[in-house]
Design an enzyme around this catalytic site. Structure first.
Site, PDB file in Angstrom:
ATOM      1  N   ASP A   1       0.771  -1.068   0.153  1.00  0.00           N
ATOM      2  CA  ASP A   1      -0.071  -0.125  -0.127  1.00  0.00           C
ATOM      3  C   ASP A   1       0.988   1.119  -0.075  1.00  0.00           C
ATOM      4  O   ASP A   1       1.333   1.654   0.834  1.00  0.00           O
ATOM      5  CB  ASP A   1      -0.944   0.248   1.282  1.00  0.00           C
ATOM      6  CG  ASP A   1      -1.864   1.198   1.355  1.00  0.00           C
ATOM      7  OD1 ASP A   1      -2.584   1.581   0.417  1.00  0.00           O
ATOM      8  OD2 ASP A   1      -2.063   1.769   2.228  1.00  0.00           O
TER       9      ASP A   1
ATOM     10  N   GLU B   1      -1.217  -1.208  -5.058  1.00  0.00           N
ATOM     11  CA  GLU B   1      -2.569  -0.462  -4.990  1.00  0.00           C
ATOM     12  C   GLU B   1      -2.186   0.329  -6.229  1.00  0.00           C
ATOM     13  O   GLU B   1      -1.138   1.030  -6.177  1.00  0.00           O
ATOM     14  CB  GLU B   1      -3.074   0.083  -3.789  1.00  0.00           C
ATOM     15  CG  GLU B   1      -4.318   0.752  -4.022  1.00  0.00           C
ATOM     16  CD  GLU B   1      -4.800   1.009  -2.658  1.00  0.00           C
ATOM     17  OE1 GLU B   1      -6.100   1.756  -2.647  1.00  0.00           O
ATOM     18  OE2 GLU B   1      -4.293   0.484  -1.687  1.00  0.00           O
TER      19      GLU B   1
ATOM     20  N   ASP C   1      -2.665   0.933   6.966  1.00  0.00           N
ATOM     21  CA  ASP C   1      -1.754   0.727   5.999  1.00  0.00           C
ATOM     22  C   ASP C   1      -1.250  -0.877   5.963  1.00  0.00           C
ATOM     23  O   ASP C   1      -1.252  -1.156   4.697  1.00  0.00           O
ATOM     24  CB  ASP C   1      -0.393   1.382   6.117  1.00  0.00           C
ATOM     25  CG  ASP C   1      -0.965   2.924   6.333  1.00  0.00           C
ATOM     26  OD1 ASP C   1      -1.467   3.571   5.088  1.00  0.00           O
ATOM     27  OD2 ASP C   1      -0.368   3.641   7.201  1.00  0.00           O
TER      28      ASP C   1
END
Length: 204
Positions: free
Chosen positions: A22, A81, A154
């Site tokens: 992430d 992502e 996160d």
């Protein structure tokens, strides 16, 4: 040559280890899970808290830290992502820089990296593409059978990215094909084209 470049880890017969990322310029979440079809096992996760400073130094921190984690945990594949565009162009640009540093760390270890959109991740993990962070975290814990654990947002997002990739048809096909190739190497030559071998393949 760049450290680790040219080394490609083969998919294990038992499990494939996935690194989920992430990305963020201030905080980059990461998560490692082991995957066999239908089952995920938690390995490790955390957050890289990027120190303030020059942009190049911050990107270097992300690159070096992720490289060290890759060398410690030896993932077979990685997922990250995708950047989503928001009204603040500067923020989107800085996030893209962070993604680039993370993807370079993965690429320098010759690891396949899949980009996945936020909506795809949420839909895969929770069944709803607009799920909030609490819903994502709850489903991540359920997938990993860690209901009594608490991850930071996160970490949860990184683990969700890994779980989404593990659930994708692309990775499922990779695991099954690798397993079939390994089993074929153990089959005597005279059996490879026999009716028995055909029935074995049909059960895979």
């Amino acid at each position: 040559p760049l450290p680790g470049y040219g080394r490609r880890l083969l998919v294990s017969q038992k499990a494939v280890r996935i690194l989920g990322i992430d990305p963020g310029l201030n905080h980059t979440g990461y998560g490692f899970v082991d995957f066999v079809p239908g089952h995920f096992t938690y390995v490790a996760s955390g957050v890289l808290n990027v120190p303030a400073g020059e942009l190049s130094d911050r990107l270097g921190f992300i690159f070096k830290s992720l490289s060290a984690l890759i060398e410690e945990h030896h993932p077979n594949v990685a997922s990250i992502e995708k950047t989503f565009l928001n009204t603040n162009a500067q923020s989107s640009m800085l996030l893209s820089h962070a993604r680039g540093a993370a993807m370079c760390a993965v690429a320098c270890h010759s690891i396949l990296c899949k980009e996945i959109s936020t909506r795809e991740i949420k839909k895969s993990v929770t069944g709803y593409g607009a799920a909030d962070k609490d819903q994502v975290q709850q489903m991540v814990l359920r997938h990993l059978k860690l209901e009594d654990t608490r991850f930071s947002p996160d970490e949860s997002d990184a683990l969700a990215t890994a779980i989404c990739y593990g659930s994708s048809s692309i990775l499922l096909g990779l695991v099954r094909n690798q397993g079939r190739q390994q089993r074929n190497r153990c089959v005597p030559q005279r059996l490879k084209c026999s009716p028995l071998k055909k029935r074995v393949d049909e059960t895979l």
